[in-house]
Design a protein around this motif. Structure first.
Motif, PDB file in Angstrom:
ATOM      1  N   ASP A   1       0.816  -1.220   0.000  1.00  0.00           N
ATOM      2  CA  ASP A   1       0.000   0.000   0.000  1.00  0.00           C
ATOM      3  C   ASP A   1       0.847   1.267   0.000  1.00  0.00           C
ATOM      4  N   GLU A   2       2.157   1.119  -0.224  1.00  0.00           N
ATOM      5  CA  GLU A   2       3.046   2.274  -0.226  1.00  0.00           C
ATOM      6  C   GLU A   2       3.616   2.579  -1.610  1.00  0.00           C
ATOM      7  N   PHE A   3       2.901   2.192  -2.653  1.00  0.00           N
ATOM      8  CA  PHE A   3       3.387   2.421  -4.020  1.00  0.00           C
ATOM      9  C   PHE A   3       3.605   3.911  -4.266  1.00  0.00           C
ATOM     10  N   ASP A   4       2.644   4.747  -3.888  1.00  0.00           N
ATOM     11  CA  ASP A   4       2.772   6.193  -4.082  1.00  0.00           C
ATOM     12  C   ASP A   4       4.029   6.726  -3.414  1.00  0.00           C
ATOM     13  N   ARG A   5       4.206   6.346  -2.158  1.00  0.00           N
ATOM     14  CA  ARG A   5       5.379   6.833  -1.422  1.00  0.00           C
ATOM     15  C   ARG A   5       6.666   6.332  -2.049  1.00  0.00           C
ATOM     16  N   MET A   6       6.667   5.078  -2.510  1.00  0.00           N
ATOM     17  CA  MET A   6       7.846   4.531  -3.160  1.00  0.00           C
ATOM     18  C   MET A   6       8.238   5.364  -4.382  1.00  0.00           C
ATOM     19  N   VAL A   7       7.262   5.666  -5.223  1.00  0.00           N
ATOM     20  CA  VAL A   7       7.544   6.433  -6.442  1.00  0.00           C
ATOM     21  C   VAL A   7       8.003   7.845  -6.089  1.00  0.00           C
ATOM     22  N   ARG A   8       7.355   8.452  -5.124  1.00  0.00           N
ATOM     23  CA  ARG A   8       7.692   9.825  -4.734  1.00  0.00           C
ATOM     24  C   ARG A   8       9.111   9.906  -4.159  1.00  0.00           C
ATOM     25  N   GLU A   9       9.486   8.936  -3.352  1.00  0.00           N
ATOM     26  CA  GLU A   9      10.779   8.997  -2.667  1.00  0.00           C
ATOM     27  C   GLU A   9      11.945   8.500  -3.513  1.00  0.00           C
ATOM     28  N   THR A  10      11.702   7.497  -4.357  1.00  0.00           N
ATOM     29  CA  THR A  10      12.827   6.878  -5.078  1.00  0.00           C
ATOM     30  C   THR A  10      12.883   7.245  -6.557  1.00  0.00           C
ATOM     31  N   LYS A  11      11.812   7.809  -7.102  1.00  0.00           N
ATOM     32  CA  LYS A  11      11.775   8.312  -8.472  1.00  0.00           C
ATOM     33  C   LYS A  11      12.280   7.293  -9.509  1.00  0.00           C
ATOM     34  N   PRO A  12      11.644   6.116  -9.577  1.00  0.00           N
ATOM     35  CA  PRO A  12      12.062   5.122 -10.575  1.00  0.00           C
ATOM     36  C   PRO A  12      11.650   5.532 -11.985  1.00  0.00           C
ATOM     37  N   ASP A  13      12.374   5.018 -12.966  1.00  0.00           N
ATOM     38  CA  ASP A  13      11.996   5.177 -14.373  1.00  0.00           C
ATOM     39  C   ASP A  13      11.149   4.004 -14.846  1.00  0.00           C
ATOM     40  N   VAL A  14      11.417   2.828 -14.258  1.00  0.00           N
ATOM     41  CA  VAL A  14      10.766   1.590 -14.685  1.00  0.00           C
ATOM     42  C   VAL A  14      10.319   0.814 -13.450  1.00  0.00           C
ATOM     43  N   ILE A  15       9.101   0.258 -13.531  1.00  0.00           N
ATOM     44  CA  ILE A  15       8.600  -0.630 -12.482  1.00  0.00           C
ATOM     45  C   ILE A  15       8.690  -2.065 -13.001  1.00  0.00           C
ATOM     46  N   ILE A  16       9.377  -2.933 -12.255  1.00  0.00           N
ATOM     47  CA  ILE A  16       9.433  -4.358 -12.590  1.00  0.00           C
ATOM     48  C   ILE A  16       8.388  -5.072 -11.740  1.00  0.00           C
ATOM     49  N   VAL A  17       7.452  -5.757 -12.396  1.00  0.00           N
ATOM     50  CA  VAL A  17       6.354  -6.443 -11.700  1.00  0.00           C
ATOM     51  C   VAL A  17       6.605  -7.945 -11.785  1.00  0.00           C
ATOM     52  N   ALA A  18       6.850  -8.569 -10.638  1.00  0.00           N
ATOM     53  CA  ALA A  18       7.232  -9.979 -10.653  1.00  0.00           C
ATOM     54  C   ALA A  18       6.673 -10.747  -9.462  1.00  0.00           C
ATOM     55  N   GLY A  19       5.589 -10.249  -8.877  1.00  0.00           N
ATOM     56  CA  GLY A  19       4.975 -10.937  -7.759  1.00  0.00           C
ATOM     57  C   GLY A  19       3.952 -11.954  -8.213  1.00  0.00           C
ATOM     58  N   ARG A  20       3.109 -12.387  -7.280  1.00  0.00           N
ATOM     59  CA  ARG A  20       2.069 -13.352  -7.591  1.00  0.00           C
ATOM     60  C   ARG A  20       1.167 -12.791  -8.693  1.00  0.00           C
ATOM     61  N   ASP A  21       0.661 -13.656  -9.546  1.00  0.00           N
ATOM     62  CA  ASP A  21      -0.022 -13.216 -10.762  1.00  0.00           C
ATOM     63  C   ASP A  21      -1.140 -12.209 -10.511  1.00  0.00           C
ATOM     64  N   ASP A  22      -1.930 -12.427  -9.461  1.00  0.00           N
ATOM     65  CA  ASP A  22      -3.080 -11.553  -9.230  1.00  0.00           C
ATOM     66  C   ASP A  22      -2.694 -10.167  -8.752  1.00  0.00           C
ATOM     67  N   THR A  23      -1.429  -9.964  -8.400  1.00  0.00           N
ATOM     68  CA  THR A  23      -0.980  -8.639  -7.966  1.00  0.00           C
ATOM     69  C   THR A  23      -0.525  -7.761  -9.129  1.00  0.00           C
ATOM     70  N   HIS A  24      -0.342  -8.333 -10.299  1.00  0.00           N
ATOM     71  CA  HIS A  24       0.265  -7.594 -11.405  1.00  0.00           C
ATOM     72  C   HIS A  24      -0.525  -6.357 -11.799  1.00  0.00           C
ATOM     73  N   VAL A  25      -1.834  -6.532 -11.965  1.00  0.00           N
ATOM     74  CA  VAL A  25      -2.638  -5.477 -12.581  1.00  0.00           C
ATOM     75  C   VAL A  25      -2.559  -4.175 -11.804  1.00  0.00           C
ATOM     76  N   GLU A  26      -2.632  -4.207 -10.481  1.00  0.00           N
ATOM     77  CA  GLU A  26      -2.660  -2.967  -9.706  1.00  0.00           C
ATOM     78  C   GLU A  26      -1.354  -2.193  -9.836  1.00  0.00           C
ATOM     79  N   TYR A  27      -0.224  -2.891  -9.793  1.00  0.00           N
ATOM     80  CA  TYR A  27       1.055  -2.203  -9.931  1.00  0.00           C
ATOM     81  C   TYR A  27       1.227  -1.636 -11.338  1.00  0.00           C
ATOM     82  N   ILE A  28       0.801  -2.409 -12.349  1.00  0.00           N
ATOM     83  CA  ILE A  28       0.931  -1.940 -13.727  1.00  0.00           C
ATOM     84  C   ILE A  28       0.090  -0.681 -13.949  1.00  0.00           C
ATOM     85  N   VAL A  29      -1.159  -0.718 -13.527  1.00  0.00           N
ATOM     86  CA  VAL A  29      -2.059   0.419 -13.722  1.00  0.00           C
ATOM     87  C   VAL A  29      -1.565   1.645 -12.956  1.00  0.00           C
ATOM     88  N   GLN A  30      -1.113   1.448 -11.712  1.00  0.00           N
ATOM     89  CA  GLN A  30      -0.591   2.573 -10.931  1.00  0.00           C
ATOM     90  C   GLN A  30       0.648   3.180 -11.579  1.00  0.00           C
TER      91      GLN A  30
END
Length: 431
Positions: free
Chosen positions: A62-91
């Motif tokens: 639930d800290e995706f927003d904070r992660m992006v704000r603090e670490t400023k990534p260019d690319v998100i790698i999504v590699a968790g359990r299959d049902d978790t993919h969509v939320e991280y990709i859309v965010q």
């Protein structure tokens, strides 16, 4: 330019396929800036393996927003359990970030639609890491199609075989629950449907299928005793279980290599599991009644260019591999693979491609092999992901969101057809 990467889902795949190469081979152009996972123990295991990332920040789901704000990534790698993919990709897409995601891109056609819509509104793009495309044999098949050796593709026969070790592993883990994996017609067969679409250059339109749970679950014919909640490491009837004893002995588990399964140690009878992750054991009983997916499918898929696919997959066979034939207006090719030869209980021939022109002599093609996971495909995929597509390659190979959606959509159409007894169109699934 050095790219900054955040990993969502610190799985065995993420650690070995992405984080390791990022810190080694591709360190000059890559920087790992964040780890996100629901289980803090996964962060500990990852950092224990790679001391260089000891100070990389850790985040909860639930800290995706904070992660992006603090670490400023260019690319998100999504590699968790299959049902978790969509939320991280859309965010990520909502923040105009690029995404690299493991297959399957999502577990339902509806979630694929969400991703496609999000990408259309974003400056970011999605790459699905379909490594099967990169195997030398598979690239050569694509090249033969592009060279026109087969003419217009009319039909494909693809029969995929999963051995008792690898097949049973899906029923020991979270994959056995449709709500988190989408079932094996999505989790596993999306690989195969992607290959067919890529080889032929055609999109699936409609599928009709049959499927069943023949080997696993409480009604499995080899179940030594109907009882839920057992684990291989502590089971008192494991020596009566043919699946367990095929890969073990009375005195010890035999260590068997598999690209898909991490090296997991589970203590013997009467002791706790030692696999390291919180609340997770990869040795649950393959005969549990909670299993709600199939282990056998046959399907016919119609494509928009007129090609017809005859497909089957079985998750409990004596050996692993596939048989493929592609027919066209100018010829036919055939190939047979025996995967993981060390696990095959008989000598296996070298994989070649047999080409039969419609009028002419047969040719046998020997393809140069290379080292690495998934038939030598993983290292080449990683080069394209971290260095950019090979400028000397004359055809596209990296998969995008549409490829991911059609592969998942075909898998869902197959499952819906099994349940509903009718042909299912892809536009129903991806509407």
């Amino acid at each position: 330019m050095r790219k900054r990467y955040a990993v969502c889902g610190v799985s065995n795949r993420a650690i070995n396929m992405f984080i390791g190469p990022m810190l080694g081979t591709f360190s000059e152009g890559s920087e790992l800036v964040a780890l996100l996972d629901a289980d803090p123990q996964r962060h500990i295991i990852c950092k224990k393996k790679y001391a260089a990332i000891a100070n990389v920040p850790e985040y909860a789901p639930d800290e995706f927003d904070r992660m992006v704000r603090e670490t400023k990534p260019d690319v998100i790698i999504v590699a968790g359990r299959d049902d978790t993919h969509v939320e991280y990709i859309v965010q990520a897409l909502a923040r105009d970030l690029d995404v690299m995601t493991e297959k399957p891109m999502a577990t339902t056609g509806a979630d694929c639609r969400r991703i496609l819509d999000a990408e259309a509104a974003s400056k970011g793009k999605v790459t699905v890491t379909f490594n099967y495309r990169y195997a030398p044999i598979h690239r050569r098949i694509k090249e033969m199609v592009l060279e026109g050796k087969l003419g217009r593709i009319t039909s494909i026969d693809l029969n995929w075989y999963i051995d008792t070790y690898h097949g049973a592993s899906y029923f020991k883990r979270w994959n056995r629950l449709r709500e988190v994996s989408g079932g094996l017609s999505i989790h596993k067969s999306s690989h195969h449907f992607d290959l067919v679409g890529w080889w032929t250059g055609q999109r699936p339109v409609e599928a009709f299928a049959y499927g069943a749970l023949n080997y696993y679950g409480p009604d499995g014919e080899l179940n030594p005793r109907r009882e839920d909640g057992r684990f291989c490491g502590t089971c008192d009837v494991r020596q009566q279980c043919a699946y367990y004893m095929r890969w073990s002995s009375r005195s010890a588990d035999i260590q068997v290599r598999d690209d898909h399964i991490g090296t997991v140690k589970v203590a013997g009878a009467g002791a706790e599991a030692q696999q390291g992750y919180t609340g997770y054991r990869p040795d649950a009983c393959i005969y549990d009644s909670e299993i709600n997916i199939e282990d056998t499918y046959t399907a016919t898929v119609r494509y928009d260019g007129g090609a017809l696919l005859s497909y089957s997959v079985n998750f409990s066979l004596p050996y692993e591999g596939y048989r493929l034939a592609i027919n066209g207006t100018k010829g036919r090719l055939e190939t047979t693979e025996y995967h993981m030869p060390a696990r095959v209980p008989f000598p296996t021939p070298e994989q070649t491609i047999d080409y039969f022109p419609l009028f002419g002599s047969k040719e046998t093609i020997h393809v140069v092999q290379r080292e690495g996971g998934h038939g030598g495909g993983d290292p080449v995929l990683l080069e394209d992901l971290f260095l950019g597509p090979d400028p000397l390659r004359t055809y596209p190979i990296l998969s995008g969101a549409a490829d991911g959606a059609y592969s998942v959509g075909t898998g869902e159409a197959v499952w819906r057809s099994v349940k509903e007894g009718r042909p299912v169109r892809l536009d129903e699934v991806l509407k």
